[in-house]
Design a protein around this motif. Sequence first.
Motif, PDB file in Angstrom:
ATOM      1  N   PRO A 194       0.602  -1.248  -0.484  1.00  0.00           N
ATOM      2  CA  PRO A 194       0.279  -0.119  -0.007  1.00  0.00           C
ATOM      3  C   PRO A 194       0.663   1.025   0.108  1.00  0.00           C
ATOM      4  N   ASN A 195       2.174   1.181   0.305  1.00  0.00           N
ATOM      5  CA  ASN A 195       2.952   2.457   0.609  1.00  0.00           C
ATOM      6  C   ASN A 195       3.465   2.529  -1.242  1.00  0.00           C
ATOM      7  N   CYS A 196       3.471   2.211  -2.088  1.00  0.00           N
ATOM      8  CA  CYS A 196       4.427   1.928  -2.813  1.00  0.00           C
ATOM      9  C   CYS A 196       3.494   3.024  -3.903  1.00  0.00           C
ATOM     10  N   THR A 197       4.811   4.566  -4.000  1.00  0.00           N
ATOM     11  CA  THR A 197       5.101   5.629  -4.607  1.00  0.00           C
ATOM     12  C   THR A 197       5.217   5.117  -6.066  1.00  0.00           C
ATOM     13  N   PRO A 199       7.661   7.036  -9.462  1.00  0.00           N
ATOM     14  CA  PRO A 199       8.666   7.503  -8.677  1.00  0.00           C
ATOM     15  C   PRO A 199       8.561   8.659  -9.054  1.00  0.00           C
ATOM     16  N   SER A 200       7.563   9.229  -9.900  1.00  0.00           N
ATOM     17  CA  SER A 200       7.637  10.409  -9.873  1.00  0.00           C
ATOM     18  C   SER A 200       7.457  11.812  -9.093  1.00  0.00           C
ATOM     19  N   SER A 201       7.006  11.282  -7.805  1.00  0.00           N
ATOM     20  CA  SER A 201       6.214  12.051  -7.103  1.00  0.00           C
ATOM     21  C   SER A 201       7.079  12.205  -6.019  1.00  0.00           C
ATOM     22  N   VAL A 202       8.593  11.158  -6.358  1.00  0.00           N
ATOM     23  CA  VAL A 202       8.925  10.933  -5.302  1.00  0.00           C
ATOM     24  C   VAL A 202      11.063  12.017  -5.183  1.00  0.00           C
ATOM     25  N   ASN A 203      10.563  13.227  -4.596  1.00  0.00           N
ATOM     26  CA  ASN A 203      11.479  13.945  -3.743  1.00  0.00           C
ATOM     27  C   ASN A 203      12.450  13.988  -2.258  1.00  0.00           C
ATOM     28  N   MET A 204      12.927  14.731  -2.276  1.00  0.00           N
ATOM     29  CA  MET A 204      13.412  15.058  -0.676  1.00  0.00           C
ATOM     30  C   MET A 204      12.484  14.839   0.231  1.00  0.00           C
ATOM     31  N   SER A 205      11.660  15.959  -0.294  1.00  0.00           N
ATOM     32  CA  SER A 205      10.542  15.930   1.093  1.00  0.00           C
ATOM     33  C   SER A 205       9.495  14.792   1.245  1.00  0.00           C
ATOM     34  N   ASN A 218      10.007   2.273  -1.301  1.00  0.00           N
ATOM     35  CA  ASN A 218       8.872   1.968  -2.189  1.00  0.00           C
ATOM     36  C   ASN A 218       8.489   2.617  -3.292  1.00  0.00           C
ATOM     37  N   THR A 219       9.729   2.634  -4.352  1.00  0.00           N
ATOM     38  CA  THR A 219       9.200   2.605  -5.198  1.00  0.00           C
ATOM     39  C   THR A 219       8.811   1.565  -6.028  1.00  0.00           C
ATOM     40  N   PRO A 220       8.476   1.281  -7.273  1.00  0.00           N
ATOM     41  CA  PRO A 220       8.160   0.245  -7.943  1.00  0.00           C
ATOM     42  C   PRO A 220       9.278  -0.875  -7.998  1.00  0.00           C
ATOM     43  N   TYR A 225      11.890  -5.962  -6.720  1.00  0.00           N
ATOM     44  CA  TYR A 225      13.467  -6.586  -6.263  1.00  0.00           C
ATOM     45  C   TYR A 225      13.239  -7.412  -5.303  1.00  0.00           C
ATOM     46  N   GLU A 226      12.379  -6.500  -4.446  1.00  0.00           N
ATOM     47  CA  GLU A 226      12.855  -6.914  -2.867  1.00  0.00           C
ATOM     48  C   GLU A 226      11.233  -7.899  -2.185  1.00  0.00           C
ATOM     49  N   ARG A 227      10.435  -7.966  -3.493  1.00  0.00           N
ATOM     50  CA  ARG A 227       9.187  -8.410  -3.271  1.00  0.00           C
ATOM     51  C   ARG A 227       8.419  -8.973  -4.120  1.00  0.00           C
ATOM     52  N   GLY A 228       8.984  -8.352  -5.343  1.00  0.00           N
ATOM     53  CA  GLY A 228       8.314  -9.322  -6.341  1.00  0.00           C
ATOM     54  C   GLY A 228       9.165 -10.854  -6.940  1.00  0.00           C
TER      55      GLY A 228
END
Length: 639
Positions: A194-197, A199-205, A218-220, A225-228
């Motif tokens: 549910p926490n998957c984010t 990448p276009s909205s991922v920034n330092m904030s 939490n990037t796709p 890699y870790e879950r799939g």
Amino acid sequence: LFRRMNKQVLSDHKLSAVAPFQECNVEKKDVELILVKEQNGVQYTSTTILPVSSPQYQGATPGDTERETWGKKMDFLLSVIGFAVDLANVWRFPYLCYKNGGGAFLIPYTFFLLIAGIPLFYMELALGQCNREGAATVWKICPIFKGVGYAVILIALYVGFYYNVIIAWSLYYLFSAFTSELPWTSCGNPWNSPNCTDPSSVNMSVLGNGTKYSKYKNTPAAEFYERGVLHLHESQGFHDLGSPRWQLILCLSVVVIILFFSLWKGVKTSGKVVWITATMPYVVLLVLFIRGITLPGAKEGIKAYLHIDLKQLKEPVVWIDAATQIFYSLGAGFGVLIAFASYNKFGNNCYRDALLTSVFNCVTSFFSGFAIFSVLGYMAYKHKVKIEDVATDGAGLVFIIYPEAISTLPGSTFWAIVFFIMLLTLGIDSSMGGMEAVITGLADDFKLLKRHRKLFTFVTAFGIFLFSLPCITNGGIYVLTLLDTCAAGTAILFGVLVEAIGVSWFYGVDRFSEDIERMMGFKPGLYWRLCWKFISPAFLLVVVIVSIVKFKPLAYEDYIFPKWANLVGWGIALSSMMLVPIYAIYKFMSMRGSYKERLAYCITPESEHHLVAQGNVRQYKVSLTQPRIKACRPCRFFC
């Protein structure tokens, strides 16, 4: 130290003579020298005539037709290059170079390449080619060290248990890439949390203070890699591995089958396979480099890779990283170079091969940094972060960051397929080398295995498959981390240290140089002899000590292994290292005679055991059976 005998003496086959020491002051007592002249397939000695095939004759000759040889010289060169150039050249060296002062890191890296990397590489090639034996039986030159051969064979097996799993991951990614949309480009897949984010909205904030983008889970791409792939979220730790995943079992099966059919007929088949597996990575690297430098931000990435910070050279960790990287990069000590060289023709110029392949390997590492950091610069530009926030090494680089960058490019499916084919070929030929070291090392020692090589290769491949299964469970990454840290860490450094001591100090640099002269017609120079006898062993000793002192408790990301897991890791490391003293004790106790005679048999080449029985031990010549030589200072030093 000795003047050459008069040509007339040699032509008359005068087999023993009293050679005067013209260059040094010697007490005037007769010292008999056994002269050996090889002519027309026989050896002439002062006591008997031995045919070349005699078991007393150490090493091989050009007339030795029993052992298989490489089909072409390029088969050997590509096999060595393919083994040395592996995943670490792509996922470790570029990051180490960036982290440790950029271009300044090349100073300690080149320094250790010259004083230890190439000399050890050269030593192993010459040792295997001269004796034409695998890692265990090559120690007929000094039987008490045969345990080193068994140790490196066991380490090569350990490495196969987890290294093939990494290749299986690459194959899984390759199969997954054959879609119109790469599965790690978006959320909403069955494996996503549910926490998957996006990448276009991922920034330092979003990341928060102190969190790097490369560590964001939490990037796709990270969740794929870790879950799939790993299903790490279904394991609570090293104590909760779970069962092997059937998808990875299939991928691992394909990898093992490829290895089997590449090796089952010996170097005649493996030498043909490497024409693809050893050359493909260079084609792909060149293509990725050309594509990478055209991306926005690539220039900043390459600048970060090449920046020169000489102040970093004051830090001991920089020199430690350079020393360990040059050692593991060239692959000395795994028995692979000895095995490959043992299939060379006796007169092959292994000196030139050592220089060519070792330098080629290091240049590849440096060049791969351009392909990697051009893309990392693009990632930093895209997410508006610093290079240091996206720069990483290991699996995180090649299975998370790089695939994510590829997924944003036009024609992403094509670039993903190309990239993972490169990873697959990088891994396959390196794994082939490790498996060949095991097969050759044991087959040369046990002739029954040599007569049934195909069956033995199958058993070895199947055994590696079975012992690799724990690494493809839900918690398999923990097993892989333990094996990677402990099985081939301090143990392999210790093995190469003992190997260097055995060759240089017990067998003797002078005798080793004579073997090389017998093969190629010239002796190694003073530089190589100094490195083999003093500099390289000292280098290895320091690295072994540092690896023990700097050992940190096992951890993967934020997970800390339990204490008992560290004990398991050290148990695996000691299981190979202890073979050295255990075999030495066994060999000493199995010999007959007094303690001095037993020791003489243990440290004298098997071809000279008949001389030991006569009381003529070369190792004891000066101190036990010969008058003391009053030599000039340089002569005493090099003698």
